[in-house]
Scaffold this motif. Sequence first.
Motif, PDB file in Angstrom:
ATOM      1  N   LEU A  61       0.850  -1.193   0.000  1.00 24.74           N
ATOM      2  CA  LEU A  61       0.000   0.000   0.000  1.00 24.74           C
ATOM      3  C   LEU A  61       0.883   1.240   0.000  1.00 24.74           C
ATOM      4  CD1 LEU A  61      -2.695  -1.002   2.694  1.00 24.74           C
ATOM      5  CD2 LEU A  61      -2.860  -1.205   0.199  1.00 24.74           C
ATOM      6  N   ARG A  62       0.588   2.178  -0.865  1.00 26.06           N
ATOM      7  CA  ARG A  62       1.357   3.426  -0.882  1.00 26.06           C
ATOM      8  C   ARG A  62       0.495   4.614  -0.475  1.00 26.06           C
ATOM      9  NH1 ARG A  62       4.386   3.637  -6.621  1.00 26.06           N
ATOM     10  NH2 ARG A  62       5.143   1.494  -6.637  1.00 26.06           N
ATOM     11  N   GLU A  63      -0.750   4.576  -0.904  1.00 25.63           N
ATOM     12  CA  GLU A  63      -1.677   5.662  -0.598  1.00 25.63           C
ATOM     13  C   GLU A  63      -2.810   5.095   0.245  1.00 25.63           C
ATOM     14  OE1 GLU A  63      -1.209   8.765  -1.628  1.00 25.63           O
ATOM     15  OE2 GLU A  63       0.533   8.302  -2.889  1.00 25.63           O
TER      16      GLU A  63
ATOM     17  N   GLU B 112      -5.635  -6.479   1.313  1.00 26.85           N
ATOM     18  CA  GLU B 112      -5.366  -5.414   2.277  1.00 26.85           C
ATOM     19  C   GLU B 112      -5.927  -4.122   1.695  1.00 26.85           C
ATOM     20  OE1 GLU B 112      -1.183  -5.164   3.092  1.00 26.85           O
ATOM     21  OE2 GLU B 112      -1.419  -3.618   4.636  1.00 26.85           O
ATOM     22  N   THR B 113      -6.435  -3.252   2.563  1.00 28.16           N
ATOM     23  CA  THR B 113      -6.972  -1.979   2.056  1.00 28.16           C
ATOM     24  C   THR B 113      -6.370  -0.827   2.840  1.00 28.16           C
ATOM     25  OG1 THR B 113      -8.842  -2.138   3.585  1.00 28.16           O
ATOM     26  CG2 THR B 113      -9.203  -2.945   1.342  1.00 28.16           C
ATOM     27  N   GLY B 114      -6.170   0.292   2.173  1.00 26.69           N
ATOM     28  CA  GLY B 114      -5.727   1.514   2.834  1.00 26.69           C
ATOM     29  C   GLY B 114      -6.848   2.072   3.703  1.00 26.69           C
ATOM     30  N   ARG B 115      -6.500   3.017   4.567  1.00 20.08           N
ATOM     31  CA  ARG B 115      -7.486   3.463   5.577  1.00 20.08           C
ATOM     32  C   ARG B 115      -8.643   4.260   4.964  1.00 20.08           C
ATOM     33  NH1 ARG B 115      -3.128   7.096   6.317  1.00 20.08           N
ATOM     34  NH2 ARG B 115      -3.799   9.222   5.797  1.00 20.08           N
ATOM     35  N   ASP B 116      -8.451   4.751   3.727  1.00 18.33           N
ATOM     36  CA  ASP B 116      -9.537   5.523   3.098  1.00 18.33           C
ATOM     37  C   ASP B 116     -10.363   4.700   2.121  1.00 18.33           C
ATOM     38  OD1 ASP B 116      -8.647   7.647   4.529  1.00 18.33           O
ATOM     39  OD2 ASP B 116      -7.705   8.703   2.829  1.00 18.33           O
TER      40      ASP B 116
END
Lengths: 344, 344
Positions: free
Chosen positions: B22-24, B67-71
């Motif tokens: 994840l980067r963003e 996996e997912t970013g927080r947004d």
Amino acid sequence: MRATLIYGAGDVRVEDVPDPVLREPTDALVRVLRSCVCGSDLWPYGSMPAKEKGRRIGHEFLGVVEETGRDVAGLAAGDLVVAPFMWSDNTCDFCAEGLQTSCRHGGGWGIPGVDGGQGEAVRVPQAAGTLVKLPVAADSALLPSLLTLSDVLPTGHHCAVTAGVSARTTVTVIGDGAVGLSAVLAARRLGAERIILMGRHKDRTDLGREFGATDVVAERGDEGVARVRELTGGDGTHAVLECVGLRPAIETALAVARDGGVVSRVGVPQDPEVPMGRDAFMRNITLTGGVAPARAYIEELLPDVLDGRIEPGRVFDRTVDLDGVPDGYRAMAGREALKVLIEP
Amino acid sequence: MRATLIYGAGDVRVEDVPDPVLREPTDALVRVLRSCVCGSDLWPYGSMPAKEKGRRIGHEFLGVVEETGRDVAGLAAGDLVVAPFMWSDNTCDFCAEGLQTSCRHGGGWGIPGVDGGQGEAVRVPQAAGTLVKLPVAADSALLPSLLTLSDVLPTGHHCAVTAGVSARTTVTVIGDGAVGLSAVLAARRLGAERIILMGRHKDRTDLGREFGATDVVAERGDEGVARVRELTGGDGTHAVLECVGLRPAIETALAVARDGGVVSRVGVPQDPEVPMGRDAFMRNITLTGGVAPARAYIEELLPDVLDGRIEPGRVFDRTVDLDGVPDGYRAMAGREALKVLIEP
């Protein structure tokens, strides 16, 4: 009678020709009250190879019916009528779809065997389908505006309609000739609230503002494109009405179209190719328009002309008689006149 | 992980690359269950100049969220999802209009810094906007058909929609590749009752008939045009779906369009010019289409795939694992395979 013939570039003559007579039972004879010179007449006037035998020219006229063939229903001698710039039976499947320019029994003015509009009288083929009665007197002050129903007004309207112009679309109009100004008028009539007119003749763009243009861009090429983009937050407009026909105009049109937008063209294309490669593809630009089926729109536009809501006849800024037609061509070709009205 | 890179014409390699992370906060990581090779991948495979450094390739995939970013709202690890062939936020004004290919925060797969789809896993930018959940298990027999939601099915659908296909329109589809066959399927789904498929590979046109084609024209060029005109009383069809992208295909498309008709193109144009001069103008032919905003159509098409009303996955006629991808390219380029499914 006298009529206008074109012999080649720069060579338009008014000559004696045989009086028209009924040939088919579907014909009518019309005495011309008003005709005019079209921007598209300037293409042969600019480049037609010289010929020994001239050909008849002119495709916009209104006049009085003098005689009708036995199959012409709904028209009688004395009726004041306007002719669209192509004739059509108005009953075939294409006509029923509103594409009278592809009529199965239609054609153009001035082709061999068919009169042109810039003369004293015209034999009108498929008269019942072609001619539309005008409920005014022969001395009506509305004649110039009614004459625009032949071509420039429905052509501008076709451009706006096929481009999907509505209150929700931003619009760029390319070209400040009579068709471009008519396209401004048509776009405004269809509800557009933002109309950017690209043109560099101030007297013409001033009229464009009166017709509904909200912005005028005098710059051309890359500068013009940059200016339109600047006026639209970088995006360009939903609809682009290309009213010129030359390669730089279509290039500009594509460049100022918003992604997903529509370029409609009604200027006769002078280039066999259109630069719609990967950029237009990736931006989902649509190219539409074409020769306007004027006949399809006359009934819709007529009431607005009759009650003065629109005054498309303001595009005429010079009037000549038949003998003055060659001068009229010179004036239009030299950009001294916007559009020349002919009173035979 | 392993992923596919292209180094030049005919040179596709499967190599070890860094695992995506994840980067963003708007990113998600997706483990790829199915990917495939696209007809448009064959353009660089056919002509890309050789490079020292390969670039990632592949833009069609479905898989499982890891996996997912927080947004990233609405998605969680374990969800089965399909990705359209361009990523987009699905909230900007262009996305709201259904033009996710012009998303203000979107882009393509395989560009620098962004993974390609032909690999074991993908970092998905703008994941909440891009990915669509699929209500099936990871071993569903529907996976091939669901994978076509990435590209070929919505691309065929975009072609048919922008061409205005309905029960009242006759249709010609040009090209018997996976997109052409998907366009047949889409046209039939939109109600078209007369669908002429132009293609010369009998196994493919046979599938086209099963997808809804009523006529097949194997001839090309002038002969093909004459045959379509013969089948349509001389007129051509209202809608023409151009699913190739080469100059002869667009020439044929324009020639088989009925006056007033629409040519929609979804094959990436390989020529910067389109021959739409005076003939197309006088016949009021519209050119539309473009890169398909697949994301805009997935929800609409998904139910028909889920309940088996359409089986777009039948375009896959060969399956490879990741190591078999270079062979898959060779097979598609050599016309041995119609479309190659990848099971990493």
